[in-house]
Design an enzyme around this catalytic site. Structure first.
Site, PDB file in Angstrom:
ATOM      1  N   GLU A 268      -1.609  -9.125   3.480  1.00  0.00           N
ATOM      2  CA  GLU A 268      -1.449  -9.760   4.799  1.00  0.00           C
ATOM      3  C   GLU A 268      -2.773 -10.222   5.401  1.00  0.00           C
ATOM      4  OE1 GLU A 268      -0.947  -6.582   4.076  1.00  0.00           O
ATOM      5  OE2 GLU A 268      -1.292  -5.208   5.753  1.00  0.00           O
TER       6      GLU A 268
ATOM      7  N   HIS B 204      -3.651  -4.952   0.561  1.00  0.00           N
ATOM      8  CA  HIS B 204      -3.035  -5.499   1.777  1.00  0.00           C
ATOM      9  C   HIS B 204      -3.120  -7.028   1.762  1.00  0.00           C
ATOM     10  CE1 HIS B 204      -2.434  -1.831   4.181  1.00  0.00           C
ATOM     11  NE2 HIS B 204      -3.436  -1.366   3.466  1.00  0.00           N
TER      12      HIS B 204
ATOM     13  N   CYS C 241       0.832  -1.196   0.000  1.00  0.00           N
ATOM     14  CA  CYS C 241       0.000   0.000   0.000  1.00  0.00           C
ATOM     15  C   CYS C 241       0.877   1.260   0.000  1.00  0.00           C
ATOM     16  CB  CYS C 241      -0.988  -0.055   1.151  1.00  0.00           C
ATOM     17  SG  CYS C 241      -2.487   0.869   0.775  1.00  0.00           S
TER      18      CYS C 241
HETATM   19  N1  GLN Z   1      -2.032   6.698   2.915  1.00  0.00           N
HETATM   20  C1  GLN Z   1      -2.136   5.955   1.697  1.00  0.00           C
HETATM   21  C2  GLN Z   1      -3.498   6.095   1.050  1.00  0.00           C
HETATM   22  O1  GLN Z   1      -4.442   6.456   1.706  1.00  0.00           O
HETATM   23  C3  GLN Z   1      -1.806   4.505   1.926  1.00  0.00           C
HETATM   24  C4  GLN Z   1      -2.762   3.800   2.815  1.00  0.00           C
HETATM   25  C5  GLN Z   1      -2.273   2.470   3.295  1.00  0.00           C
HETATM   26  O2  GLN Z   1      -1.093   2.187   3.235  1.00  0.00           O
HETATM   27  N2  GLN Z   1      -3.155   1.659   3.805  1.00  0.00           N
HETATM   28  O3  GLN Z   1      -3.658   5.835  -0.099  1.00  0.00           O
END
Ligand code: GLN
Length: 550
Positions: free
Chosen positions: A522, A520, A382
């Protein structure tokens, strides 16, 4: 097992952090191993409507389900231990309950009646529990908080009433308590447990089974004492002994015959438990041959709870690769050009996890640059993917001042930005948003499909599939205007949304393993089926270690 569903309520006494979530998950695993279909839910007494806006420092990780609900991290335990898919109906808070009751009141559903905790709030709680019971044999309900907290009272009252609603034979109360060993006295102490039970009974709930969290197996005498003072049968006092590895918990409970007792009380007949997979897993875990060192460059370095699923996913991948994964957390805000090489010297692989907020962003970019230039396997999740784009744009593609507009609104080269318009696979409609959109509401949340068009990519090699689905939790996206320029310099776009307008996975050519994903992964890793990307990342890191050593 057909027939009426059964309900197990898991409460906790004495102190928090005893592992009610794990206990509930392990009970689920044991019942599932006997062929029962189960589901789990968590009731949280706090007032936030969901944990989405809560700081991971305070509350631990926000776990995201397929349906895009931001839930308590205990749902992560549940999904890792049991073959269930959970969602919005499986985690509710005081805030969510009140919100729904107040909405009904405003609509006039209560026909002018006075709306009260009993029966309106308690009814709402009971109804939420009941609605998850369709088609399952056993519903396991974990009540957050500790017996004696003011906040949990309506929940406890609701589960007290529940037994009368669905019949005594269909409900079981399990209490998890703490039985400390006091070295100066040379013995374990049962008084805190007695007090918790007393407290619970004053609310009208007599626990059926007491799970005693302790550092040693409790003697017959101690169990008899707890049984006598707490009004339960001897074999309903179960040692919940500390373990080195959480995946041992179902086996420890089984050794204590907890599953037998539960089935006896609920009057369920099943075959014996099939725990071979769990035994096999523990054997693997206890005999890991190799070692690998992963640097996790992030913001929440103090609390492992903040990266719960990430830690577990790395652990699962280690087990798959027969390696103990040694995690080295590095606070990215301490990294500078001068110290980054030294800080990352011992790392066989580098990972930048998801995150929000500007703190430490430049440090993360330095770590990514180090991984790219020194050919150290890199996994960006992310924010870790977004910053890999920023790093490459700045240092390779010549967009010197590139940034994500999350951190620099006026950047000349917004390689990561708030997409104004895109096709949303979930709703099958074009979505729009702008910078002023409400914070919580604008995130891309939950499962989205992703296509892997390139057979030679690391992504495809890991998944061995053209279509995958992964869970998201972010606002910002890759800015397609820069796609061509980055591609020309060796960036690979190996995962895209079905319509091709959202970049989901990026990679580098000419690097042993460098991959960033917008989702994500994970959240979907399981102890017995480790996640393909984590598996490949750990494999590459192990290879890197071997090469360094030789
Ligand atoms: N802050 C970034 C976004 O909102 C990444 C978010 C995250 O890593 N979950 O896109």
């Amino acid at each position: 097992m057909a027939g009426k569903p059964k309900f197990i309520f898991v409460t906790g006494g004495v102190l928090s952090s005893l592992g009610k979530g794990l206990a509930s998950a392990a009970i689920g695993a044991l019942l599932e191993s006997r062929g029962l279909t189960i589901t789990l839910l968590k009731l949280d007494p706090y007032i936030n409507v969901d944990p989405g806006t809560m700081n991971p420092f305070q509350h631990g990780e926000v776990y995201v389900t397929d349906d895009g609900t931001e839930t308590d991290l205990d749902l992560g335990h549940y999904e890792r231990f049991v073959n269930v898919r959970l969602g919005a109906d499986h985690n509710f808070t005081t805030g969510k309950i009140y919100d729904s009751v107040i909405q009904k009141e405003r609509r006039g559903d209560y026909l002018g009646g006075t709306v009260q905790v009993i029966p309106h709030i308690t009814d709402e709680i009971k109804q939420n529990i009941l609605q998850t019971a369709q088609g399952v044999d056993v519903v396991i309900v974990e009540i957050g908080g500790t017996i004696g907290d003011i906040e949990s009272l309506p929940f406890l009252e609701a589960i007290r009433q529940f037994r009368f609603d669905v019949g005594e034979e269909n409900v079981l109360y399990v209490l998890l308590t703490f039985v400390p060993y006091i070295p100066t006295a040379g013995e374990v102490k049962t008084k805190p447990t007695q007090h918790s039970v007393k407290e619970l009974r004053s609310i009208g709930i007599q626990p059926d089974i007491i799970l005693c969290r302790t550092d040693r197996f409790l003697s017959k005498e101690i169990k008899a004492k707890i049984a006598l003072f707490c009004n339960v049968s001897h074999d309903a006092v179960i040692t919940a002994k500390d373990v080195d590895c959480i995946y041992e918990v179902p086996l420890v409970y089984n050794q204590e015959k907890l599953d037998d007792k539960i089935l006896e009380y609920l009057n369920i007949w099943t075959g014996s438990p099939r725990l071979e997979m769990w035994h096999h897993l523990m054997k693997q875990i206890n005999n890991l041959k190799h070692q690998v060192r992963i640097a996790v460059v992030g913001k929440y370095t103090d609390l492992t709870e903040s990266y719960k699923s990430l830690n577990e996913a790395l652990f699962h991948a280690g087990v798959y690769n027969d390696a103990k994964v040694e995690l080295h957390f590095i606070d990215s805000s301490t990294l500078t050009k001068e110290n980054v090489a030294e800080a990352l010297l011992g790392a066989d692989g580098i990972l930048v996890p998801g995150g929000f907020g500007a703190r430490g962003v430049e440090g993360k970019i330095l770590a990514i640059q180090y991984a790219r230039e020194n050919k150290v396997p890199y996994f960006g999740i992310c924010l870790g993917m977004q910053l890999a784009v920023v790093e490459f744009a700045r240092n390779v593609a010549g967009f010197k001042t590139a940034h994500s507009s999350e951190f620099d609104e006026n950047t000349e080269f917004p390689v990561i930005y708030l997409m104004r318009e895109w096709f949303d696979e979930k709703t099958q409609s074009v979505q729009k948003r702008d910078v002023n959109s409400d914070k919580g509401a604008t995130m891309r949340l939950g499962a989205y499909p992703c296509h892997l068009p390139l057979k030679e990519s690391y992504a495809y090699k890991a998944y061995q599939a053209e279509k995958i689905s992964e869970r998201h939790r972010h606002r910002y996206e890759f800015n397609n205007e820069f796609m061509k320029a980055l591609e020309e310099k060796g960036f690979v776009f190996s995962g895209l949304s079905p319509k091709g307008d959202l970049v989901e996975i990026i990679e580098l050519k000419d690097h042993p393993w460098f991959l960033g994903c917008q989702f994500h992964p994970e959240f979907k890793s399981r102890p017995m089926t480790s996640h393909p990307l984590f598996r490949e990342f750990i494999k590459a890191s192990l290879e890197n270690r071997v090469q360094k050593d030789s």
